[in-house]
Write an enzyme that holds these catalytic residues in place. Sequence first.
Site, short mmCIF file in Angstrom:
data_model
loop_
_atom_site.label_atom_id
_atom_site.label_comp_id
_atom_site.label_asym_id
_atom_site.label_seq_id
_atom_site.Cartn_x
_atom_site.Cartn_y
_atom_site.Cartn_z
N TYR B 366 29.61 -42.83 41.62
CA TYR B 366 28.37 -42.59 42.34
C TYR B 366 27.44 -43.75 42.09
O TYR B 366 27.35 -44.26 40.98
CB TYR B 366 27.68 -41.34 41.80
CG TYR B 366 28.35 -40.05 42.11
CD1 TYR B 366 29.35 -39.56 41.29
CD2 TYR B 366 27.97 -39.30 43.23
CE1 TYR B 366 29.97 -38.36 41.57
CE2 TYR B 366 28.58 -38.10 43.51
CZ TYR B 366 29.58 -37.62 42.68
OH TYR B 366 30.18 -36.43 42.96
N HIS B 374 26.17 -39.83 47.98
CA HIS B 374 27.50 -39.24 47.95
C HIS B 374 28.42 -40.20 47.22
O HIS B 374 28.24 -41.40 47.25
CB HIS B 374 28.02 -39.04 49.38
CG HIS B 374 27.22 -38.05 50.15
ND1 HIS B 374 27.37 -36.69 49.97
CD2 HIS B 374 26.27 -38.21 51.10
CE1 HIS B 374 26.54 -36.07 50.78
NE2 HIS B 374 25.85 -36.95 51.48
N LYS B 413 35.20 -40.88 51.29
CA LYS B 413 35.26 -41.77 50.13
C LYS B 413 36.38 -42.76 50.35
O LYS B 413 37.21 -42.60 51.24
CB LYS B 413 35.55 -40.95 48.87
CG LYS B 413 34.47 -39.94 48.59
CD LYS B 413 34.75 -39.15 47.35
CE LYS B 413 34.16 -37.76 47.42
NZ LYS B 413 32.81 -37.68 47.95
#
Lengths: 485, 462
Positions: B366, B374, B413
Amino acid sequence: GKSFCLRAHLNLPSGRLNAAQPLAASGRKAPKRAQGQKDFIPDGSAEQAEKLRLCQEEQWRLLSEERVQRRGNLVKAEWKPGQGIVELQSPAGKFWHTMGFTQHGKQCLLPEEALYLLECGSVQLFHRDLPLSIEEAYEILLSQEAMDLPHYQVCWDLQLVQGAQPLTVLSPYERQLNLESHCKSSGKHHRCGPKPSSILSQEKPLSEQPKESDAGSGEGESNPVPLDTGQKDSLSPSKSWAGDHKESSIGTHAPRWDFSTIVLPNMAPDQPCTHLPSPDDGLLPENVPGREVDAAYWCSCINQKQEKLSRKEREQRERESRYKSSVNADREVRRCSSWQEYKALLEQRSQQRMWKRPLHLWDQAVTPLLRPDEATSSAALLQQISVLQPSHILDGASRLDPEDMKIHFNVYQADAVARFKKTNPGKPYVRMCVRSFDEQIPSLRALKQVTYQSGDIPVVFALVDHGEIAFYSLKEFKLPVDVNH
Amino acid sequence: MAAAAAFHPPRRKRRVFESYQSPFPVEVGGKDFRMCQAEILSNNVIVRNPEDIEQLYNKGYFGKGILSRSRPVYSISDPSLVAKWQGANINMPIITAKKYQYHVQWAKSVLREQGLDGCSVTKILENYTKPLELPLLKEDGAGQTAASCNRMGPSTENTELSRQSSTDTGTVVDPSPENENKGCKKACLEGDPAFAPVCGSKDQEQGDLKEVAEVSCQEHGFLVHCGCKAEESTEQRSCETMKSKECAPEYVLVQEEEECSVCPEDEAARGQENLVKKEKLVCRRNPFRIFEYLQLSLEEAFFLVYALGCLSIYYGEEPLTILKLWELFSEVKPDFKTTYMAYHYFRSKGWVPKVGLKYGTDLLLYRKGPPFYHASYSVIAELVDDNFEGSLRRPLSWKTLAGLNRTTVNASKELMLCYLIKPSDMTEKDMSTPECMKRIKVQELIVTRWVSSRERSEKDEF
């Protein structure tokens, strides 16, 4: 008529092959995308069976379609199993721009190129004077070691989009090796990321150094003539003393002044000391008389004019007054009668503030990385704890033996086709390795080796699974440092 | 297409409810340095001191509350009841009578385990759990306090609580501020000293107290603050702060039903002799307090000790040295060294790594902290030698990688492989100290899926 490839036929909008289309039936025009869940499990229903039957029928119909080709346009080619290549018997067509090579004065094609062109309907393949069917051609041409089915499928996939013209041009890597001499020599190492830099303290030139930091003269200001007539500003370090200073610092003799007896008169308005006794003759330069003075008159002459501040200055003063306070406001500071005492007070205070170093961490062979008093900024803190070194994908790659991780193709971008020349293909867009889904991903070693081989062209892995192809790459990356939050 | 992966800036969260304090629980410049404390309980590292918990979580997002999703925010209070009794305007947790009974039962069994007989237990608990005058009840300047707040139930909009009930119960407490404090103090000392021994003077009997402390300790404390006596007396500071926050009894408001034959507020009911069930809030002490602790992962704990030097970890009564921790954690988790090195690397780049369990990887990275952005990367760490090979913790086939990449990308991600390269001449002995990290190199790789132009144009068609 226009000839197009077999696979193109199968490239129907997904709506037609997808069995589940509840919404399509509701009268919409050709659905853009199939709605709802795909049928993926046989449910034994009649409806599903019917859908499958229709699909299959369609496929058979397409497959059995005879393709119309102008005979005149078909190039005859012969399969030469001994050499593993295909030799053209009649002059090559448009495809010669991007495919084929010349050998012993004859135009030739590699097996995969020939197979592709066969499917496109551009060539007719012969073996022992008999034309080969597509099925036979697949069997015979792809049985060689150089090219197997998965490889071929990748070629196919990349070449084919909508029809006649291939969008990408493939050229087997082996051929390239003969042409590209720059390939092996690219040793460009991209050093990314910050180099760890040590925090060096700046060595200031002597004249700028604050006086007290000088080693030779002991503590305190080395302004030796405090008792003045008030005309000389005795408290500011003046450049003229620098010379003297230097000399005294080199020698090891004791300081000339006993600073414990020297008191600096405070002539500030809040604590006026206006009576100044006569200075010691021994301290005065030759021919300079000294006398006692009452500076009261002089003190009343100064600070007469109201300082006119600009609005900015006023605002700044107002802001500062909220949190800034005078050093002298501190009672303990006022109690210090000499600079020495003041420094002692500061030392004492900093001792109190210093963190207690727990023995179980600090009195050991391995101690914490961070020394809190040395963390002067967030960046400095990160610097102190950065002990791991960065590594680049090409580091150490040159000493690796080229292994079995082969590059199979160079892929050129569509818009490069016009500029493509077999003798000078230009720079590929990517280089491709064909692998199987069940294989392990390349080890770091293999990855370095293949990346090194590829030079500065990215390497993509093509994975084949029952006709479906996916492309992945494992790219060099350096996470940037995030300091300013 | 570039040979190196592009850096995609992290996506900021739309709603941020916190303000950023500091990247680490260590001040730049070293002033106000604070040592936090943790202990090892069944191979886990936990922090009990509430101030340490705040410090470690707020500055760097270390750890996870054992009763919460991430930030320790456990409260015994029932949010629906708090909403219901909004008019009451008190800063105490509100719970149902049923829940309170559970707590009483738990307290009972704890006392029983300590060998007290049934009679004593009942007596002790009756005394401890009796209704109390509400201390510090401020109500719109009225300053009245009341033993209980009466209300006709949720449908009745009766906000005139205190005055009515004070008339009912006949108890009025002087509203002046001094007395409020006295009232508070009074409530504190009301308990039988035997049950709040740590709140009192230190020269209480150490014997049975220690026993009590040790037995009732693990995740909860019955009346006694655990660990206070069990630790070295050198930890005076923590002892005192814990006293102040945890040793004082916890006051709760229990929503109870009461049958009432006369309801003076309700004119319509006058004259009726019906029994009406009224709900009211009764202030009692919680005999079985649940303390939420902060659990640190082994990597987080080691980082705080080794990299920052701001945490001491105790095993029993002994604070452990860095070398000992390195050894101990490696025993607990065989791959600890590998995952720690990756953790350390990303922390030293100013990113916040958290556990990647939910995404099937080792770490999630993070920027700044989970409340702000996020997670950007999902990381798998592997240790290799300087021939760039090694026995992998997690060998991946292309198929597995494809699946993992898919789930990672679906969560917005990027999948990262982090290779830690150690020199071939590095022995086991060399690796028995964290200083070995100085000789280790890090190679990050990003997995990307390449979409061929064919796929791209297919997408365009649809």
